[in-house]
Design an enzyme around this catalytic site. Structure first.
Site, PDB file in Angstrom:
ATOM      1  N   HIS A 191      37.422  93.422 104.254  1.00 21.65           N
ATOM      2  CA  HIS A 191      38.558  94.338 104.429  1.00 21.65           C
ATOM      3  C   HIS A 191      38.330  95.199 105.664  1.00 21.65           C
ATOM      4  O   HIS A 191      37.213  95.660 105.869  1.00 21.65           O
ATOM      5  CB  HIS A 191      38.665  95.236 103.197  1.00 21.65           C
ATOM      6  CG  HIS A 191      39.752  96.250 103.318  1.00 21.65           C
ATOM      7  ND1 HIS A 191      41.079  95.932 103.132  1.00 21.65           N
ATOM      8  CD2 HIS A 191      39.701  97.577 103.626  1.00 21.65           C
ATOM      9  CE1 HIS A 191      41.802  97.022 103.307  1.00 21.65           C
ATOM     10  NE2 HIS A 191      40.999  98.030 103.619  1.00 21.65           N
ATOM     11  N   ARG A 237      55.534  60.899 123.030  1.00 23.96           N
ATOM     12  CA  ARG A 237      54.312  60.115 123.215  1.00 23.96           C
ATOM     13  C   ARG A 237      54.165  59.023 122.162  1.00 23.96           C
ATOM     14  O   ARG A 237      54.574  59.164 121.020  1.00 23.96           O
ATOM     15  CB  ARG A 237      53.082  61.040 123.155  1.00 23.96           C
ATOM     16  CG  ARG A 237      52.942  61.885 124.401  1.00 23.96           C
ATOM     17  CD  ARG A 237      51.766  62.816 124.325  1.00 23.96           C
ATOM     18  NE  ARG A 237      50.472  62.148 124.419  1.00 23.96           N
ATOM     19  CZ  ARG A 237      49.922  61.706 125.537  1.00 23.96           C
ATOM     20  NH1 ARG A 237      50.543  61.866 126.685  1.00 23.96           N
ATOM     21  NH2 ARG A 237      48.746  61.127 125.532  1.00 23.96           N
ATOM     22  N   CYS A 296      43.193  66.107 125.384  1.00 21.04           N
ATOM     23  CA  CYS A 296      42.959  67.411 124.761  1.00 21.04           C
ATOM     24  C   CYS A 296      42.318  68.377 125.757  1.00 21.04           C
ATOM     25  O   CYS A 296      42.811  69.474 125.983  1.00 21.04           O
ATOM     26  CB  CYS A 296      42.068  67.216 123.538  1.00 21.04           C
ATOM     27  SG  CYS A 296      41.609  68.760 122.766  1.00 21.04           S
ATOM     28  N   ALA A 324      60.427  67.084 128.764  1.00 17.84           N
ATOM     29  CA  ALA A 324      60.627  66.243 127.578  1.00 17.84           C
ATOM     30  C   ALA A 324      59.273  65.659 127.198  1.00 17.84           C
ATOM     31  O   ALA A 324      58.590  65.083 128.036  1.00 17.84           O
ATOM     32  CB  ALA A 324      61.623  65.135 127.902  1.00 17.84           C
ATOM     33  N   GLU A 348      35.184  55.059 129.708  1.00 22.76           N
ATOM     34  CA  GLU A 348      36.245  56.011 130.075  1.00 22.76           C
ATOM     35  C   GLU A 348      36.652  55.750 131.521  1.00 22.76           C
ATOM     36  O   GLU A 348      35.799  55.653 132.398  1.00 22.76           O
ATOM     37  CB  GLU A 348      35.735  57.447 129.890  1.00 22.76           C
ATOM     38  CG  GLU A 348      36.672  58.534 130.371  1.00 22.76           C
ATOM     39  CD  GLU A 348      38.077  58.480 129.755  1.00 22.76           C
ATOM     40  OE1 GLU A 348      38.202  58.575 128.539  1.00 22.76           O
ATOM     41  OE2 GLU A 348      39.054  58.310 130.537  1.00 22.76           O
ATOM     42  N   GLY A 395      39.453  63.572 127.682  1.00 26.89           N
ATOM     43  CA  GLY A 395      40.785  63.051 127.364  1.00 26.89           C
ATOM     44  C   GLY A 395      41.907  64.060 127.531  1.00 26.89           C
ATOM     45  O   GLY A 395      41.768  65.068 128.234  1.00 26.89           O
TER      46      GLY A 395
HETATM   47  C1  LIG Z   1      50.833  69.609 125.710  1.00 29.17           C
HETATM   48  C2  LIG Z   1      49.914  69.215 124.590  1.00 29.17           C
HETATM   49  C3  LIG Z   1      49.178  70.201 123.926  1.00 29.17           C
HETATM   50  C4  LIG Z   1      48.344  69.850 122.867  1.00 29.17           C
HETATM   51  N1  LIG Z   1      47.659  70.835 122.215  1.00 29.17           N
HETATM   52  C5  LIG Z   1      46.937  70.519 121.122  1.00 29.17           C
HETATM   53  C6  LIG Z   1      46.276  71.544 120.365  1.00 29.17           C
HETATM   54  O1  LIG Z   1      46.336  72.727 120.690  1.00 29.17           O
HETATM   55  N2  LIG Z   1      45.564  71.163 119.268  1.00 29.17           N
HETATM   56  C7  LIG Z   1      45.489  69.852 118.871  1.00 29.17           C
HETATM   57  O2  LIG Z   1      44.852  69.570 117.863  1.00 29.17           O
HETATM   58  N3  LIG Z   1      46.070  68.860 119.589  1.00 29.17           N
HETATM   59  C8  LIG Z   1      46.795  69.163 120.690  1.00 29.17           C
HETATM   60  N4  LIG Z   1      47.412  68.155 121.399  1.00 29.17           N
HETATM   61  C9  LIG Z   1      47.218  66.747 120.960  1.00 29.17           C
HETATM   62  C10 LIG Z   1      45.824  66.257 121.375  1.00 29.17           C
HETATM   63  O3  LIG Z   1      45.624  66.485 122.748  1.00 29.17           O
HETATM   64  C11 LIG Z   1      45.669  64.778 121.058  1.00 29.17           C
HETATM   65  O4  LIG Z   1      46.047  64.550 119.724  1.00 29.17           O
HETATM   66  C12 LIG Z   1      44.228  64.314 121.265  1.00 29.17           C
HETATM   67  O5  LIG Z   1      43.826  64.496 122.602  1.00 29.17           O
HETATM   68  C13 LIG Z   1      44.085  62.836 120.884  1.00 29.17           C
HETATM   69  O6  LIG Z   1      42.778  62.415 121.102  1.00 29.17           O
HETATM   70  P1  LIG Z   1      42.461  60.874 121.425  1.00 29.17           P
HETATM   71  O7  LIG Z   1      40.982  60.767 121.525  1.00 29.17           O
HETATM   72  O8  LIG Z   1      43.188  60.007 120.508  1.00 29.17           O
HETATM   73  O9  LIG Z   1      43.116  60.627 122.851  1.00 29.17           O
HETATM   74  P2  LIG Z   1      42.761  61.311 124.254  1.00 29.17           P
HETATM   75  O10 LIG Z   1      42.217  62.681 124.067  1.00 29.17           O
HETATM   76  O11 LIG Z   1      43.985  61.171 125.067  1.00 29.17           O
HETATM   77  O12 LIG Z   1      41.611  60.406 124.828  1.00 29.17           O
HETATM   78  C14 LIG Z   1      41.804  59.055 125.156  1.00 29.17           C
HETATM   79  C15 LIG Z   1      40.897  58.721 126.328  1.00 29.17           C
HETATM   80  O13 LIG Z   1      40.860  57.320 126.499  1.00 29.17           O
HETATM   81  C16 LIG Z   1      40.881  57.012 127.886  1.00 29.17           C
HETATM   82  N5  LIG Z   1      41.381  55.654 128.024  1.00 29.17           N
HETATM   83  C17 LIG Z   1      42.616  55.174 127.707  1.00 29.17           C
HETATM   84  N6  LIG Z   1      42.676  53.847 127.904  1.00 29.17           N
HETATM   85  C18 LIG Z   1      41.455  53.478 128.371  1.00 29.17           C
HETATM   86  C19 LIG Z   1      40.904  52.245 128.759  1.00 29.17           C
HETATM   87  N7  LIG Z   1      41.619  51.111 128.677  1.00 29.17           N
HETATM   88  N8  LIG Z   1      39.627  52.224 129.197  1.00 29.17           N
HETATM   89  C20 LIG Z   1      38.894  53.362 129.278  1.00 29.17           C
HETATM   90  N9  LIG Z   1      39.371  54.567 128.909  1.00 29.17           N
HETATM   91  C21 LIG Z   1      40.628  54.619 128.452  1.00 29.17           C
HETATM   92  C22 LIG Z   1      41.802  58.088 128.474  1.00 29.17           C
HETATM   93  O14 LIG Z   1      41.564  58.261 129.843  1.00 29.17           O
HETATM   94  C23 LIG Z   1      41.397  59.301 127.643  1.00 29.17           C
HETATM   95  O15 LIG Z   1      40.360  60.030 128.264  1.00 29.17           O
HETATM   96  C24 LIG Z   1      48.233  68.473 122.477  1.00 29.17           C
HETATM   97  C25 LIG Z   1      48.949  67.486 123.164  1.00 29.17           C
HETATM   98  C26 LIG Z   1      49.797  67.850 124.195  1.00 29.17           C
HETATM   99  C27 LIG Z   1      50.595  66.792 124.895  1.00 29.17           C
END
Ligand SMILES: Cc1cc2nc3c(=O)[nH]c(=O)nc-3n(C[C@H](O)[C@H](O)[C@H](O)COP(=O)(O)OP(=O)(O)OC[C@H]3O[C@@H](n4cnc5c(N)ncnc54)[C@H](O)[C@@H]3O)c2cc1C
Length: 461
Positions: A439, A266, A43, A263, A35, A41
């Site tokens: 209920h 993603r 979330c 906006a 990481e 991340g």
């Molecule tokens: C405003 C907003 C609100 C949201 N609210 C919700 C919600 O209420 N409920 C829900 O289910 N989803 C929600 N989401 C979506 C959710 O956050 C994502 O779907 C989820 O975090 C995806 O998980 P992931 O593990 O794929 O990516 P991430 O959680 O983004 O984790 C990826 C990680 O990889 C790391 N990384 C990237 N590239 C590298 C690299 N080359 N080397 C080392 N580390 C790296 C990043 O730093 C990051 O920590 C929301 C999204 C947004 C934008």
């Protein structure tokens, strides 16, 4: 010196990567997670947790009118955004520590740095090449430039930028297809910003059942949120008094002046991850995986936002996919059940949709029956003035198998758990009608909607 060979290296310690690493370690693997930023991340740091916290604040403010109906007055109401953000950041810091602790407890090695694939079974990080039997790509998605003229202007921001603003903007235009925009619009409105929510689609939440779409739109409009559907930003210019947006709406042009444009767009930046070294396609906005979360390259799995289009960016999907990827990497044979992914927003009213919509069920060839139960007819719904809530069930006629459950109203996202179980266990309408729910609770409406599907509601007129 013999080189360590990991069973699994997970790239990314977010919603998908952390559970993947823990599950692989539980299965006896030697596991590392790489990481380069904060654990947890998007979330935990900029998504579900901070905006979930803001929606809780928004809900409390929304409940004040119910309190008033009950004779409870809280005036004057004051809103201190700084205190809200302070509590939020403390919670996030606490959760980050929790994640680090869980990795440690499970003997997952945390490597801080930006990693990339350097070939089959090889990951490069901090100038070092690590060997592994399996790779799980869980590096999430990134922000893409919105596709309207003027998108580069200062003042066009995303949700990360909003979190970094010490003070909320006064007048905001929100645009995009992301469901999280609807939450942001409601939060900003409840904190006294003037918001205009635009979408190029015919409605917000365009892929869901009509009942859900129309009830959500009506509720938001009744709260004072301006929603412009079938609307495109055709031009944006910066002047002394703010950002001037030209909006094309059903052959008419509307002009608005705002402080900020939010906006959200993603997609996964697939370049820079070394995918070319293993022959994975770097084009497009996500990596294709099968039901085992396997990519087309043996020993490489992917989960979360890197493995799906923007409308499938959900934390729960990333996390389940991560566990499945880990199990398969460790020699099991587990499949992802796509039928049960809940599409949710934590607005007031909440929305949670699981399984097929009427339209999708018909398109899939089912002989469809539907039934619904309004929360306004549910005793707890009456106590809490759930005037626009509804549970709707989509089932197939012959055996009564439940194909979809669609809920709008208070507690919808909690009730979604029951919907997930019903669909996962292939429950029938008849079985749901036999379930005795406590209920007075809103979930009793799930049972009533099943009865309505079968033409024998007990408590509906
Ligand atoms: C405003 C907003 C609100 C949201 N609210 C919700 C919600 O209420 N409920 C829900 O289910 N989803 C929600 N989401 C979506 C959710 O956050 C994502 O779907 C989820 O975090 C995806 O998980 P992931 O593990 O794929 O990516 P991430 O959680 O983004 O984790 C990826 C990680 O990889 C790391 N990384 C990237 N590239 C590298 C690299 N080359 N080397 C080392 N580390 C790296 C990043 O730093 C990051 O920590 C929301 C999204 C947004 C934008």
């Amino acid at each position: 010196m013999t080189q360590v060979v990991y069973d699994v290296i997970v790239l990314g310690g977010g919603a998908g990567g952390v559970p993947a690493a823990i599950r692989a370690a539980q299965l006896g693997g030697r596991v590392a997670v790489i990481e380069h930023d904060n654990l947890g991340g998007l979330c935990m740091n900029q998504g579900c947790v901070p905006f979930g916290h803001m929606m809780v604040a928004s809900k409390i403010l929304g409940s004040l009118s119910l309190g008033k109906e009950m004779g409870l007055n809280f005036s004057p109401v004051s809103k201190d955004y700084g205190s809200l953000i302070k509590r939020q950041n403390e919670l996030i810091a606490f959760m980050q520590q929790g994640v680090a602790g869980m990795l440690k407890k499970n003997n997952v090695e945390l490597i801080e740095g930006r990693g990339k694939v350097a070939g089959r079974g090889q990951i490069e990080v901090n100038g070092e090449a690590l060997q592994c039997k399996n790779i799980i790509l869980a590096s999430g998605a990134g922000w893409l430039k919105p596709n309207f003229p003027g998108a580069d202007l200062e003042g066009v921001i995303n949700s990360d930028d909003l979190l970094n603003m010490p003070k909320l903007p006064e007048k905001i235009l929100l645009c995009g297809r992301s469901p999280w925009l609807i939450e942001i619009a409601q939060f900003l409105h409840s904190f006294d910003s003037e918001v205009i929510l635009t979408t190029e689609e015919k409605s917000i939440f365009p892929d869901e059942n009509k009942t859900i779409r129309t009830r959500l739109s009506k509720a938001l409009k009744d709260q004072g949120i301006k929603i412009l559907t079938s609307t495109e930003i055709t031009g944006l210019t910066k002047k002394n008094d703010g950002l001037h947006a030209a909006l094309a709406r059903k052959d008419k042009e509307v002009r608005v002046v705002v402080d900020r444009v939010i906006a959200l767009r993603r997609g996964s930046p697939l370049t820079g991850l070394g995918l070319d070294t293993v022959g994975l396609n770097e084009q497009g906005e996500f990596i294709q995986v099968d039901e085992r979360m396997a990519t087309s390259v043996e020993g490489i799995y992917a989960t979360g936002d890197i493995a799906g289009p923007e409308q499938r960016h959900y934390s729960h999907l990333a996390s389940t996919g991560g566990i499945i990827a880990a199990e398969n990497a460790m020699g099991m044979d587990t499949l992802f059940d796509h039928r049960t992914i809940a599409r949710v927003v934590f607005t007031q009213p909440q929305v949670a949709c699981v399984g097929l919509t009427n339209k999708d069920a018909k398109r899939a060839g089912y002989d469809v029956i539907t039934g619904s139960a309004p929360l306004s007819m549910n005793p707890f719904g009456m106590l809490t003035s759930q005037n626009n809530g509804m549970v709707e069930i989509v089932a197939e006629k012959k055996y009564g198998e439940i194909l979809g459950i669609h809920i709008i109203g208070e507690g919808a996202c909690e009730m979604a758990g029951q919907a997930v179980l019903a669909i996962q266990m292939e429950a029938t309408l008849e079985e749901l009608t036999r379930a005795t729910f406590p209920h007075p609770t809103l979930s009793e409406s799930l049972v009533e909607a099943a009865r309505e599907c079968l033409g024998r509601p007990i408590f509906l007129p």
